[in-house]
Design an enzyme around this catalytic site. Structure first.
Site, mmCIF file in Angstrom:
data_model
loop_
_atom_site.group_PDB
_atom_site.id
_atom_site.type_symbol
_atom_site.label_atom_id
_atom_site.label_comp_id
_atom_site.label_asym_id
_atom_site.label_seq_id
_atom_site.Cartn_x
_atom_site.Cartn_y
_atom_site.Cartn_z
ATOM 1 N N SER A 89 33.691 42.030 32.982
ATOM 2 C CA SER A 89 32.941 42.836 32.026
ATOM 3 C C SER A 89 31.444 42.513 32.165
ATOM 4 O O SER A 89 30.878 42.734 33.236
ATOM 5 C CB SER A 89 33.463 42.608 30.611
ATOM 6 O OG SER A 89 33.008 43.618 29.734
ATOM 7 N N ASP A 91 40.317 52.400 32.430
ATOM 8 C CA ASP A 91 39.395 51.689 31.542
ATOM 9 C C ASP A 91 38.631 52.697 30.687
ATOM 10 O O ASP A 91 37.911 53.550 31.210
ATOM 11 C CB ASP A 91 38.421 50.854 32.392
ATOM 12 C CG ASP A 91 37.663 49.810 31.575
ATOM 13 O OD1 ASP A 91 37.493 50.018 30.363
ATOM 14 O OD2 ASP A 91 37.241 48.806 32.169
ATOM 15 N N HIS A 100 40.615 48.067 30.406
ATOM 16 C CA HIS A 100 39.577 47.055 30.614
ATOM 17 C C HIS A 100 40.197 45.676 30.803
ATOM 18 O O HIS A 100 39.635 44.825 31.479
ATOM 19 C CB HIS A 100 38.613 47.045 29.423
ATOM 20 C CG HIS A 100 37.350 46.284 29.680
ATOM 21 N ND1 HIS A 100 36.526 46.547 30.744
ATOM 22 C CD2 HIS A 100 36.771 45.257 29.011
ATOM 23 C CE1 HIS A 100 35.489 45.727 30.726
ATOM 24 N NE2 HIS A 100 35.616 44.927 29.692
#
Length: 741
Positions: A603, A678, A710
């Protein structure tokens, strides 16, 4: 400085002296991700029953650690029993897309199945349990009654404060059902773009607001948010899965574009008497928090400006919707939201503020602010208030930023906060409504989560889950080879103290070891250097011969506002610089192979992997970038604009912060990983980077995961992910087998 914290020089000398003996049992990647969980029972959603007689929790199944069941523990005897078996309750129906996305937003249950939430009835005789999209009422004797049976999933189910109603959202409208009676739809007009009672995307993802409706304490009224997403741009999310492809037209408010329009209404429990709350003339604001006064006569609303530099607390008359500003917080950079507002019986309230540069508690009565805590440390979460005895309980980090303790302090005057938990641990806590008992969950780098019941003075009454690493514990065979984490500090270029952690295999004199450097680095969360159980994966890496290292750079939270503000309109700058300071320290250690330092992040950490390769070519032997943001223009409004402003601003901070344009400078091995479904860091981030590098003939490797969001993980997937990482590093000769003498 705690004894286990060492300065950089002292830490290096200490590690040369450490040579733990290994037993034969070493972790395998298969065992790391198999069931039962190597951390032992990992209870979630701990709560005390209204009368304090039971502690309830969600508990993973030993044979299927991703599936959660509802359990109860007798607070007097410690006897445990399963209240609701998720495999025997529910229809097995697929969750609605809305519920799947709600779970994805809530990181504590993402990837879990079975029961992921529950709500006690105020009389303590039953519990509302959502399973497979429907609602059930579980009695304490184990009897489970189905309340809803529809093809449409029910969201945000709760029991009203006095227990007279069950409420939920279905097909975008709010329903209220008297206990023992028939459900009633109390809002109308839901559509593909309009919803009632559900938090909008950025509220769930970035604001830690999970619901869109709030009962008054007397069950008489409900405040309900109406969310109109029609102004929000559409992202075509192609959820490519192993068995086909689904296309979703997702409303995604990218930075600089329109947000959803959120209005707030107050109505009676039957839907009548609806009035609109006056949130001001500017509709381009955020509905941050909603709370009721103890007597239900005032609705408190926290309204945040679009630029997040101002937060207003409004007092609303629920009968008319008229509002007045009680107080305002302002900041030159941004304001951090919190969940520490607490209304008191006399009309005063608790408030959390960073006005001194650190997050502290205040008791506000009229216009008078009384600071209850102060100093160069952070109050995190209020967990209980005892108005009769004049005490407030909260978590914080007064002793050290890498730990968390439970404290108690006077409620009505400034006084010394007293720690109720022991140093050397990261402690979380929940209390009953009367603040008479507390359930403490503690952990450190050598001990996975333990849970105990204590009185309100902190005295442990009994273990609820001692989770001792012995006997039949899943981790017991590996305890002898468990490597202790050593915490230390280094200095940033401006003199700031940066906290580090390191785990090493047994160090042989003259041998140099490769480093697996883990980072997140972004504001708002994701700290790597805390005294918490880091999981078996890090231990596995050390077993393979890796040194595992992390440093928390400037910009990370829990160190004061000035420390975090370093990243304001400057993403991709000081956090990169500080990570490289960590590399400098590593390279100065005689046991580190300076040519074999790999870096990994997910991330924001994936974004950091890219920026590190772009800014420091030749420093890293390889990098793994998982689900990275590559263009901040593609990320959502609330998070991105908080730190960078809007893309269209004069002197925009976006070009320098983005990772795509400079990707052509990447000369070191890169593995890019992304879930193809995602909905947070959308897959467009990966394709933008890929296209840029391909056009410039810059080589890289890519692993895409069909159907994964994600969070890339789950049975089989997690093992595949880490096998892929291991194979990538081995091919580029960064693995422990390539360590130098």
């Amino acid at each position: 400085m705690p004894a286990y914290l060492k300065s950089g020089a002292a830490l290096g000398a200490l590690l040369l002296c450490l040579a733990p003996a290994y037993a034969q049992d070493k972790l395998t990647l298969e065992r790391v991700f198999a069931s039962p969980d190597l951390a032992g029972p990992q209870p979630r959603a701990l709560k005390l029953s209204p009368d304090g007689s039971l502690v309830t929790l969600l508990k993973p199944r030993p044979d299927e650690k991703e599936r959660l069941d509802l359990w109860a523990i007798d607070s007097a005897t410690g006897a445990q029993r399963m209240l609701v078996d998720s495999k025997k309750t529910g229809s097995g129906a697929d969750l609605s897309e809305a519920e799947k996305m709600q779970r994805e937003r809530d990181r504590s249950v993402a990837g879990s199945s079975g029961i992921t939430s529950y709500d006690w009835a105020p009389d303590g005789k039953s519990i509302l349990v959502p399973v497979d999209g429907d609602l059930y009422l579980a009695a304490l004797d184990g009897k489970v009654t189905r309340l809803t049976d529809t093809p449409d999933g029910e969201l945000n189910g709760v029991v009203s404060p006095r227990g007279g109603f069950v409420s939920f959202v279905r097909r975008g409208n709010l329903f209220v059902q008297p206990v023992g009676g028939k459900e009633r739809q109390v809002t109308q007009g839901a559509s593909d773009t309009v919803n009632w009672g559900v938090a909008e995307f950025v509220a769930q993802e970035e604001m830690d607001r999970r619901t869109g409706y709030w009962w008054s304490p007397d069950d008489a009224m409900i405040a309900v948010a109406r969310v109109d997403e029609s102004p929000v741009g559409i992202v075509t999310r192609t959820a490519i899965g192993g068995e086909g492809t689904k296309v979703y037209q997702q409303r995604y408010p990218a930075a600089g574009t329109s947000n959803a329009i959120v209005d707030l209404y107050v109505m009676k429990a039957d839907g009548s008497g609806r009035v609109k709350v006056d949130l001001g003339a500017d509709t381009n604001v955020y509905l941050a928090r909603v709370d009721w006064s103890k007597d239900g006569r005032t609705l408190y609303v926290q309204r945040e400006t679009r630029d997040q530099k101002r937060l207003d607390l409004l007092a609303v008359d629920p009968a008319t919707g008229k509002a007045r500003v009680v107080l305002s917080e302002t900041a030159k950079s941004w304001i951090n939201l919190n969940n520490n507002f607490h209304a008191l019986k006399d009309g005063s309230f608790l408030w959390w503020s960073e006005r001194t540069g650190h997050g502290h508690l205040y008791h506000i009565r009229g216009g008078t602010w009384t600071a209850l805590t102060s100093g160069d440390w952070e109050v995190r979460d209020v967990v209980g208030v005892d108005e009769a005895r004049g005490l407030v309980y909260f978590t914080g980090n007064r002793e050290t930023p890498i730990e968390q303790q439970l404290y108690v302090a006077p409620l009505n005057k400034k006084g010394a906060a007293r720690a109720l938990t022991a140093a050397g641990w990261w402690n979380d806590a929940v209390m009953d409504g009367a603040a008479s008992k507390v359930v403490v969950t503690r952990q450190n780098s050598d001990q996975p989560k333990q849970v105990y019941l204590a009185d309100n003075g902190g005295k442990r009454l009994q273990w609820l889950s001692e989770n001792a690493l012995s006997g039949a514990h899943p981790y017991a065979p590996y305890v002898a080879s468990h490597v202790k984490t050593t915490f230390g500090t280094i200095k940033a270029s401006d003199g700031s103290t940066l906290y580090t952690k390191i785990m090493t295999p047994p160090i042989e004199p003259g041998k140099r070891y490769p480093v697996f450097m883990i980072h997140y680095g972004g504001p708002g969360g994701g700290r790597q250097v805390t005294n918490q159980w880091s999981g078996a994966l890090n231990q596995y890496l050390v077993d393979q011969g890796w040194i595992v290292f992390a440093v928390d750079n400037r910009g990370t939270p829990d160190r004061g506002k000035a420390f975090e503000d370093h990243l304001y309109r400057a993403m991709g700058t000081v956090e990169v610089e500080d990570q490289l300071k960590g590399v400098d320290w590593l390279k100065a250690q005689p046991f580190v192979d300076p040519k074999r330092i790999a870096t990994y992040g997910w991330s924001y950490g994936g974004y950091m992997s890219l920026k590190l390769l772009e800014k420091a070519p030749g420093v890293f032997a390889a990098a793994i970038a998982g689900a990275p943001v590559t263009k901040w223009e593609l990320y959502d409004t609330h998070y991105t604009e908080r730190y960078l402003g809007q893309p269209q601003d004069k002197s925009s901070a976006y070009p320098a912060s983005d990772a795509v344009d400079e990707a052509v400078k990447i000369a070191d091995p890169l593995l890019l990983i992304h879930g193809m479904s995602d909905d947070n860091v959308v897959f467009d981030n990966a394709t933008a980077l890929m296209a840029k590098m391909q056009r410039a003939a810059v080589p890289f490797e890519m692993m895409a995961y069909p159907g994964q969001t994600h969070r890339v993980g789950g049975p089989g997937i997690s093992e595949h992910l880490w096998r892929t990482i291991e194979d990538f590093l081995a091919r580029h000769k960064v693995s422990p087998e390539d360590a130098e003498r």
